[in-house]
Design an enzyme around this catalytic site. Structure first.
Site, PDB file in Angstrom:
ATOM      1  N   ASP A   1       0.874  -1.069   0.182  1.00  0.00           N
ATOM      2  CA  ASP A   1       0.023   0.088   0.129  1.00  0.00           C
ATOM      3  C   ASP A   1       0.885   1.228  -0.032  1.00  0.00           C
ATOM      4  O   ASP A   1       1.819   1.351   0.824  1.00  0.00           O
ATOM      5  CB  ASP A   1      -1.009   0.109   1.230  1.00  0.00           C
ATOM      6  CG  ASP A   1      -1.941   1.035   1.188  1.00  0.00           C
ATOM      7  OD1 ASP A   1      -3.119   0.677   0.643  1.00  0.00           O
ATOM      8  OD2 ASP A   1      -1.709   2.213   1.432  1.00  0.00           O
ATOM      9  N   ILE A   2       0.543   2.227  -0.916  1.00  0.00           N
ATOM     10  CA  ILE A   2       1.530   3.321  -1.056  1.00  0.00           C
ATOM     11  C   ILE A   2       1.181   4.272   0.393  1.00  0.00           C
ATOM     12  O   ILE A   2       0.116   4.519   0.531  1.00  0.00           O
ATOM     13  CB  ILE A   2       1.177   4.140  -2.350  1.00  0.00           C
ATOM     14  CG1 ILE A   2       1.412   3.184  -3.681  1.00  0.00           C
ATOM     15  CG2 ILE A   2       2.076   5.443  -2.246  1.00  0.00           C
ATOM     16  CD1 ILE A   2       1.085   4.115  -4.930  1.00  0.00           C
TER      17      ILE A   2
ATOM     18  N   GLU B   1      -4.726   2.422  -4.013  1.00  0.00           N
ATOM     19  CA  GLU B   1      -3.325   2.554  -4.003  1.00  0.00           C
ATOM     20  C   GLU B   1      -2.780   1.248  -3.570  1.00  0.00           C
ATOM     21  O   GLU B   1      -1.712   1.117  -2.924  1.00  0.00           O
ATOM     22  CB  GLU B   1      -2.681   3.860  -3.285  1.00  0.00           C
ATOM     23  CG  GLU B   1      -3.144   3.460  -1.617  1.00  0.00           C
ATOM     24  CD  GLU B   1      -4.508   4.367  -1.381  1.00  0.00           C
ATOM     25  OE1 GLU B   1      -4.550   4.774  -0.211  1.00  0.00           O
ATOM     26  OE2 GLU B   1      -5.209   4.370  -2.325  1.00  0.00           O
TER      27      GLU B   1
END
Length: 355
Positions: free
Chosen positions: A213-214, A256
């Protein structure tokens, strides 16, 4: 409740959530509506999610169909209906050709039988009769062989057409399972692949799920806008794909978040791969080549769980998500391997619409 039992109680029922959302909006539970809500749920098309939410609780079927036509390049129902009709038409034509061939062969066999009977008749055994019979049989044999050749050619043509339809469906499936922004597999393809992880129990100890996950991606979107966010998503996808083997399944599972299904590796090897991705992203410059604006640093948090720690796909996803939450809670930009006893001290929202 024990630590081992807790995850099972909290595993999200994706289908149930989508069905509930449709029911609450008074939407008919038909396949094309489910497709629409599924795409909105997984978050890969924020515009679709916003447009669907804007319809409120009084959406008509016409409005939903218009939304599907707007956001889907190809309507799944139309594609498969068209393919079904084309295949049905070819099969009907094929059966017609085979019935004609059967009729032709039956007539030929009948002619052979009658001619043989006449030749064997003592009262009609003359040279002229035999000559006529030979002429008749020769012509009939030639006609039957020609008809057979046409039949073979017709069958081959119809088989080729059905093969073209099959290839078109294969291509449609590939497009339908691909995220248009990152060119990775999408959530639909991921769900199918994750379900297949448990088909072979012997592979579970060397199969892992990785969720990435960004970090602080909402801040990036809020600061620089969604076009910049989309470019960053595409770059992150490229970095992940470039740092793993070609046979490793990589998907964008929504927003994301990315997922990797890794076969044939030990936990240590999977963690080493995850660290390589994390370090490469951390060192990748995210700059506007024209304005020189620096959008970075862009980092990811990653959770890893071996399939042997779960009894089914839902539990594997849950426990990997627990490890990902642990990485976020540990300060982000790190990789965490799931261990028994880890607990998730928050309730993740699985609602389609978020305020």
């Amino acid at each position: 409740m024990t630590a081992a039992a807790a995850p099972k109680a909290q595993i999200p029922d994706v289908a149930g959530q989508i069905t509930y959302a449709m029911r609450s909006m008074g939407v008919a539970p038909i396949p094309r509506n489910y497709e629409l809500f599924y795409e909105a749920y997984i978050g890969s098309n924020p515009a679709l999610t916003r447009d669907l939410a804007a319809l409120g609780n009084q959406a008509t079927q016409e409005e939903l169909d218009a939304l599907g036509a707007q956001h889907f390049t190809h309507s799944p129902a139309r594609v498969f209906d068209d393919a079904h009709m084309r295949i049905a038409a070819e099969l009907e034509g094929l059966l017609r050709v085979l019935r004609q061939e059967q009729t032709s062969l039956e007539s030929y066999n009948k002619l052979l039988g009658e001619t043989c009977k006449r030749i064997n008749s003592k009262s009609a055994a003359s040279v002229e009769l035999i000559e006529n019979a030979i002429t008749l049989l020769t012509e009939a044999t030639g006609d039957t062989m020609a008809h057979g050749e046409r039949t073979v050619e017709n069958v081959a043509q119809r088989s080729q057409e059905m093969d073209r339809v099959r290839k078109e469906l294969d291509e449609y499936k590939r497009i339908a399972n691909t995220d248009s922004l990152t060119r990775l597999s999408n959530r639909r393809a991921f769900d199918d692949r994750l379900a297949a992880v448990f088909d072979n129990p012997a592979l579970k100890p060397i199969t892992a799920l990785v969720l990435a996950d960004i970090d602080n991606f909402k801040k990036i979107n809020d600061t620089y806008g969604h076009p910049v966010g989309d470019k960053i998503l595409a770059t992150v996808a490229s970095v992940i794909r470039a740092n793993v083997r070609r046979d490793i399944f990589v998907a964008r599972t929504g927003g994301e978040e990315f997922a990797l299904i890794v076969d044939g590796n030990t936990p240590e090897e999977v963690m080493s791969m995850a660290e390589r991705i994390r370090r490469t992203l951390e060192a990748t410059p995210f700059k506007n080549s024209r304005t020189r604006v620096n959008y970075g640093p862009v980092t990811v948090s990653m959770g890893v769980c071996m399939a042997s720690n779960a009894d089914d796909p839902g539990e594997l996803y849950y426990k990997t998500d627990v490890a990902l939450y642990g990485a976020k809670n540990a300060g982000r930009n790190c990789c965490i391997l799931y261990q028994d006893g880890m607990q998730k001290d928050f309730t993740k929202s699985w609602l389609i619409y978020k305020s």
